[in-house]
Write an enzyme that holds these catalytic residues in place. Structure first.
Site, PDB file in Angstrom:
ATOM      1  N   CYS A  93      35.432  40.323  46.576  1.00 31.85           N
ATOM      2  CA  CYS A  93      35.736  39.737  45.274  1.00 31.85           C
ATOM      3  C   CYS A  93      37.181  39.965  44.817  1.00 31.85           C
ATOM      4  O   CYS A  93      37.583  39.465  43.766  1.00 31.85           O
ATOM      5  CB  CYS A  93      34.774  40.291  44.233  1.00 31.85           C
ATOM      6  SG  CYS A  93      33.050  40.145  44.719  1.00 31.85           S
ATOM      7  N   HIS A  98      37.355  42.068  35.391  1.00 24.78           N
ATOM      8  CA  HIS A  98      36.507  41.683  36.508  1.00 24.78           C
ATOM      9  C   HIS A  98      35.144  41.274  35.952  1.00 24.78           C
ATOM     10  O   HIS A  98      34.579  40.272  36.369  1.00 24.78           O
ATOM     11  CB  HIS A  98      36.393  42.826  37.514  1.00 24.78           C
ATOM     12  CG  HIS A  98      35.781  42.419  38.804  1.00 24.78           C
ATOM     13  ND1 HIS A  98      36.302  41.413  39.588  1.00 24.78           N
ATOM     14  CD2 HIS A  98      34.674  42.862  39.460  1.00 24.78           C
ATOM     15  CE1 HIS A  98      35.543  41.252  40.667  1.00 24.78           C
ATOM     16  NE2 HIS A  98      34.545  42.128  40.604  1.00 24.78           N
ATOM     17  N   GLU A 148      34.419  49.535  34.436  1.00 25.35           N
ATOM     18  CA  GLU A 148      35.694  48.897  34.100  1.00 25.35           C
ATOM     19  C   GLU A 148      36.148  49.245  32.695  1.00 25.35           C
ATOM     20  O   GLU A 148      37.331  49.547  32.469  1.00 25.35           O
ATOM     21  CB  GLU A 148      35.578  47.380  34.250  1.00 25.35           C
ATOM     22  CG  GLU A 148      36.892  46.653  34.023  1.00 25.35           C
ATOM     23  CD  GLU A 148      36.854  45.190  34.438  1.00 25.35           C
ATOM     24  OE1 GLU A 148      37.941  44.591  34.557  1.00 25.35           O
ATOM     25  OE2 GLU A 148      35.745  44.641  34.636  1.00 25.35           O
ATOM     26  N   LYS A 170      34.051  34.953  33.739  1.00 20.97           N
ATOM     27  CA  LYS A 170      32.900  34.732  34.622  1.00 20.97           C
ATOM     28  C   LYS A 170      31.675  34.304  33.824  1.00 20.97           C
ATOM     29  O   LYS A 170      30.759  33.680  34.369  1.00 20.97           O
ATOM     30  CB  LYS A 170      32.578  36.004  35.416  1.00 20.97           C
ATOM     31  CG  LYS A 170      33.561  36.338  36.530  1.00 20.97           C
ATOM     32  CD  LYS A 170      33.116  37.583  37.286  1.00 20.97           C
ATOM     33  CE  LYS A 170      34.066  37.920  38.433  1.00 20.97           C
ATOM     34  NZ  LYS A 170      35.370  38.424  37.978  1.00 20.97           N
ATOM     35  N   HIS A 215      30.811  33.878  38.957  1.00 18.59           N
ATOM     36  CA  HIS A 215      31.600  34.732  39.848  1.00 18.59           C
ATOM     37  C   HIS A 215      31.931  33.921  41.101  1.00 18.59           C
ATOM     38  O   HIS A 215      31.069  33.671  41.938  1.00 18.59           O
ATOM     39  CB  HIS A 215      30.797  35.970  40.200  1.00 18.59           C
ATOM     40  CG  HIS A 215      31.596  37.055  40.867  1.00 18.59           C
ATOM     41  ND1 HIS A 215      32.769  36.804  41.551  1.00 18.59           N
ATOM     42  CD2 HIS A 215      31.386  38.399  40.975  1.00 18.59           C
ATOM     43  CE1 HIS A 215      33.238  37.941  42.032  1.00 18.59           C
ATOM     44  NE2 HIS A 215      32.416  38.922  41.684  1.00 18.59           N
ATOM     45  N   PHE A 265      33.509  44.870  46.203  1.00 19.68           N
ATOM     46  CA  PHE A 265      32.701  45.652  47.128  1.00 19.68           C
ATOM     47  C   PHE A 265      33.612  46.167  48.242  1.00 19.68           C
ATOM     48  O   PHE A 265      34.552  45.493  48.665  1.00 19.68           O
ATOM     49  CB  PHE A 265      31.607  44.785  47.755  1.00 19.68           C
ATOM     50  CG  PHE A 265      30.393  44.593  46.883  1.00 19.68           C
ATOM     51  CD1 PHE A 265      30.240  45.256  45.677  1.00 19.68           C
ATOM     52  CD2 PHE A 265      29.378  43.732  47.282  1.00 19.68           C
ATOM     53  CE1 PHE A 265      29.116  45.085  44.886  1.00 19.68           C
ATOM     54  CE2 PHE A 265      28.243  43.543  46.501  1.00 19.68           C
ATOM     55  CZ  PHE A 265      28.109  44.215  45.303  1.00 19.68           C
TER      56      PHE A 265
END
Length: 402
Positions: free
Chosen positions: A162, A294, A305, A326, A331, A390
């Site tokens: 991502c 994010h 975050e 998002k 996403h 990830f």
């Protein structure tokens, strides 16, 4: 070190098939997430996504091109055409040798994989199309852009889940800032909304079945999207000399690895990356007015975050606006940072901060100004774009108003 500016932008995503329509949707807080149309949807538990609708490849490509371009490559090319068209650049002579492409994608030709697994395993056929490999490879988008526009400089693809787009744009920034290239076409693309792509993500048990609600206490997971956003990064002096419109200046970039867990984010790692980006941009945290988060809508990501932002900015965190788009476009995985950079440009250029829609209940562990549900007018001088992937791979970009 050279200064780097953005002179072109293009996109296709669930909110719109160009930049003006996308920014209009962001400013209105319009949701592009809804029921998706994919094969064998009755076998899926998750049936929503940020899908690009009313899209016909035949309107943009001929039959031979469609046979060679996976959906993610088509998106890459369409966004690149817009961005390069806006920039007004023509790549001939020395400039062709000093211009290249760096794109991000996590899955590459997922639709091609999906289709051909069916061909071989479900339908029992022993042959596939001879262009399957060049169609599914992750560098297909970058390669076809370079061929269409005669870009003969550094050209490659970054795949870091991502964070792919932010890593790609960071590399493009470094190439122009160092003087290695005068112009770089950069951004990212993803098209994972196929049966196999969704089924794989279902296995992680991080997907919502109804909506993406970043930072809201009742959030229940992420929602996949698809699309692309492409930008033209250019040396400032070169852009000014030819009278180009400058959308924003790229002033900093940082990337780190948590080196801890393959899926769980690290508060320390995220904070270190944000702080390193501020140092690279040579600015203090107080200069930042907006952070595009994010913000996936998962409990682990959102809380981590917000804590990292609070750790990095201290008391100034209460003055920041931090939103996750998002919630509107989904996403976009490897392409998500590129689509989200559009929100940063809108904040800097137009003074409109995109909201986090779907926000219903305050979460004490996300006690920041998340710009809930409605866009906000504000004068923003510096914006950050966060990406935390990830694998523990973090990438943060800093932009300044032109």
């Amino acid at each position: 070190m050279k200064r780097v500016v953005i002179t072109g932008a293009g996109t296709i995503n669930a909110l719109g098939q160009d930049v003006p329509s996308t920014l209009s949707a962001m400013a209105e807080g319009r949701c592009g997430i809804g029921p998706i149309n994919v094969r064998d949807i009755d076998r899926l538990n998750v049936r929503i996504g940020g899908q690009v609708t009313e899209y016909d490849p035949d309107e943009h490509f001929n039959r031979q091109q469609i046979a060679l371009y996976d959906r993610f490559t088509q998106f890459s090319l369409l966004a690149a055409r817009q961005a390069i068209g806006q920039s007004g650049l023509t790549f001939i002579g020395d400039l062709a040798m000093e211009a290249g492409v760096v794109l991000g994608t996590a899955g590459g030709g997922v639709n091609t994989w999906d289709e051909n697994y069916r061909t071989v395993y479900e339908e029992g056929k022993n042959r596939v199309h001879p262009f399957v490999v060049p169609k599914l490879m992750n560098n297909a988008g970058a390669s076809h852009i370079s061929m269409e526009y005669n870009l003969r400089g550094p050209t490659y693809t970054v795949a870091t889940a991502c964070s792919s787009s932010n890593h790609a744009m960071g590399q493009a920034f470094h190439l122009v800032r160092s003087g290695a290239s005068r112009v770089m076409v950069t951004g990212g693309s993803e098209a994972m909304l196929s049966f196999g792509g969704i089924k794989a993500w279902e296995g992680l048990r991080v997907m919502s079945r109804d909506a993406c609600r970043p930072f809201s206490a009742n959030r229940n997971g992420m929602v996949q999207g698809e699309g692309a956003a492409i930008f033209v990064f250019e040396e400032m002096e070169h852009a000014r000399a030819r009278g180009a419109e400058i959308l924003a200046e790229v002033i900093g970039f940082a990337m780190t690895s948590d080196a801890t867990d393959i899926v769980m984010p690290s508060r320390k790692g995220a904070a270190q990356t944000i702080a390193a980006c501020l140092r690279d941009a040579r600015i203090s945290g107080d200069a930042v007015g907006y952070v595009n988060a994010h913000g996936t809508g998962t409990s682990a990501n959102d809380k981590t975050e917000c804590a990292a932002v609070a750790d990095t900015f201290g008391s100034h965190a209460d003055n920041l606006m931090i939103s996750s788009t998002k919630s509107m476009h989904g996403h976009v995985i490897g392409g998500t940072g590129a689509v989200e950079l559009l929100a940063c440009i809108m904040a800097l250029k137009d003074g409109i901060v995109a909201p986090t829609i779907g926000y219903e209940e305050p979460d004490p562990e996300c006690a920041l100004d998340v710009v809930p549900n409605e866009a906000r007018e504000a004068k923003i001088d510096v914006a950050l774009s966060n990406a935390f992937a990830f694998g523990g791979l973090n990438a943060v970009l800093a932009l300044r108003s032109a």
